[in-house]
Design a protein around this motif. Structure first.
Motif, PDB file in Angstrom:
ATOM      1  N   GLN A 192       0.821  -1.204   0.000  1.00 24.28           N
ATOM      2  CA  GLN A 192       0.000   0.000   0.000  1.00 24.28           C
ATOM      3  C   GLN A 192       0.860   1.260   0.000  1.00 24.28           C
ATOM      4  O   GLN A 192       0.583   2.237  -0.745  1.00 24.28           O
ATOM      5  CB  GLN A 192      -0.927  -0.012   1.225  1.00 24.28           C
ATOM      6  N   LYS A 193       1.891   1.229   0.836  1.00 24.96           N
ATOM      7  CA  LYS A 193       2.804   2.385   0.887  1.00 24.96           C
ATOM      8  C   LYS A 193       3.503   2.593  -0.454  1.00 24.96           C
ATOM      9  O   LYS A 193       3.649   3.729  -0.926  1.00 24.96           O
ATOM     10  CB  LYS A 193       3.840   2.192   1.988  1.00 24.96           C
ATOM     11  N   LYS A 252       3.169   5.826  -2.786  1.00 32.32           N
ATOM     12  CA  LYS A 252       4.360   6.588  -3.205  1.00 32.32           C
ATOM     13  C   LYS A 252       4.391   6.736  -4.726  1.00 32.32           C
ATOM     14  O   LYS A 252       4.691   7.833  -5.256  1.00 32.32           O
ATOM     15  CB  LYS A 252       5.616   5.839  -2.736  1.00 32.32           C
ATOM     16  N   GLN A 253       4.032   5.618  -5.406  1.00 35.81           N
ATOM     17  CA  GLN A 253       3.996   5.672  -6.864  1.00 35.81           C
ATOM     18  C   GLN A 253       2.933   6.648  -7.346  1.00 35.81           C
ATOM     19  O   GLN A 253       3.154   7.412  -8.304  1.00 35.81           O
ATOM     20  CB  GLN A 253       3.742   4.259  -7.408  1.00 35.81           C
ATOM     21  N   ALA A 254       1.791   6.622  -6.672  1.00 31.59           N
ATOM     22  CA  ALA A 254       0.710   7.540  -7.056  1.00 31.59           C
ATOM     23  C   ALA A 254       1.115   8.986  -6.797  1.00 31.59           C
ATOM     24  O   ALA A 254       0.831   9.897  -7.617  1.00 31.59           O
ATOM     25  CB  ALA A 254      -0.555   7.183  -6.270  1.00 31.59           C
ATOM     26  N   ILE A 274       1.299  11.816  -9.612  1.00 29.95           N
ATOM     27  CA  ILE A 274       0.509  13.044  -9.468  1.00 29.95           C
ATOM     28  C   ILE A 274       1.412  14.275  -9.530  1.00 29.95           C
ATOM     29  O   ILE A 274       1.072  15.291 -10.170  1.00 29.95           O
ATOM     30  CB  ILE A 274      -0.272  13.010  -8.141  1.00 29.95           C
ATOM     31  N   LYS A 275       2.571  14.151  -8.881  1.00 30.09           N
ATOM     32  CA  LYS A 275       3.508  15.276  -8.883  1.00 30.09           C
ATOM     33  C   LYS A 275       4.005  15.562 -10.297  1.00 30.09           C
ATOM     34  O   LYS A 275       4.090  16.730 -10.721  1.00 30.09           O
ATOM     35  CB  LYS A 275       4.687  14.947  -7.969  1.00 30.09           C
TER      36      LYS A 275
END
Length: 296
Positions: A251-252, A256-258, A262-263
């Motif tokens: 999940q982490k 982090k990938q998301a 997004i960034k």
């Protein structure tokens, strides 16, 4: 005294447990005799051994050996009384003698049914002592006084006649043979009852031990099952913990990938907005049109 001890001997060769003539007689340390099989059955274990007759206890199980001398005496007596080897005939029959049914110790004679009739009818003869017909009549007659051995001397443990009680047995404790026989049977029955009770106690003690062993075995099996179940639960809990930890890490990583994606998209949007602003500014000037055409 020279009186015969036949009836007394007959009782002495009987085992006080089975009330039968001894088979393979053995002698206990206290001096009493029993059939080897009977005594072995009275001693189901080696922890508690006692004499069935006098109740003397022995610290350890005695080594029982057959009393060979006594066995020979018993065998001789059994052969002497063995049925079928000899027959008692009436002393008053003629040439064709009939089998005797009773022996009169007073008359010292044996009688068939016909010749016995006066002993059952005549008042004086009714007082005579009748027994089942026996061949060895001398064993039932005092050889010193030639009178029936009708009494039993408890002091000397032998049969005596009435004349004996007036002589050397005068101060002794004598009782009728019938009374001694009944007392003997009563004592033997008491011993047998005590032996049976003791055996019942031993059987119940053995049953208690079996129940305790069963409970202990069940307890051990239960403890082993609980331990296995507990270990299984702990193993499952460890697997669940590892699975949860892995899911949290996944999940982490996904978060982090998301966030990175997004960034990156935010940066692209910012860049596109900047370019769009520049194009709007250029569209308001004349030169911008020319530049746009040139750009095309």
């Amino acid at each position: 005294m020279a009186s015969s001890s036949g009836p007394a001997l007959n009782e002495e060769i009987q085992c006080s447990i089975c009330l039968e003539v001894f088979t393979d007689p053995v002698t206990t340390p206290c001096g009493h005799n029993f059939c080897r099989t009977c005594l072995s059955e009275c001693w189901p274990n080696s922890q508690t051994c006692f004499c069935p007759l006098c109740k003397e206890r022995f610290s350890r199980r005695p080594k029982l050996k057959i009393n060979t001398t006594f066995r020979e005496v018993v065998q001789h007596f059994k052969e002497k009384l063995s049925p079928g080897e000899s027959e008692v005939f009436c002393d008053f029959c003629g040439e064709r003698k009939q089998k005797a049914v009773k022996t009169c110790l007073t008359c010292q004679s044996s009688y068939c049914d016909s010749h016995l009739e006066p002993h059952l009818r005549v008042l004086r003869l009714k007082k005579h002592t009748l027994i089942n017909a026996v061949e060895n009549l001398e064993d039932y007659i005092c050889q010193k006084h030639e009178r029936p051995l009708e009494l039993f001397c408890r002091d000397d443990q032998t049969c005596v006649c009435l004349s004996c009680t007036e002589g050397e047995h005068r101060t002794h404790n004598t009782v009728p043979m019938e009374e001694e026989s009944q007392d003997k049977k009563a004592r033997n029955q008491l011993v047998q009852t005590q032996t049976d009770i003791y055996q019942m106690i031993q059987d119940r003690m053995k049953k208690i031990q079996e129940i305790k062993h069963s409970v202990e075995l069940r307890k051990r099996n239960t403890e082993e099952s609980v331990k296995i179940f507990t270990d299984l639960i702990r193993s499952i809990e460890r697997c669940q913990s590892d699975q949860l930890k892995m899911m949290e890490e996944q999940q982490k990583a996904a978060e982090k990938q998301a966030e990175d994606l997004i960034k990156e998209l935010d940066q692209e949007i910012t860049e596109l907005k900047r370019r769009n602003t520049e194009l709007e500014q250029l569209s308001h000037t004349k030169d911008n049109l020319h530049l746009i055409q040139c750009a095309k």
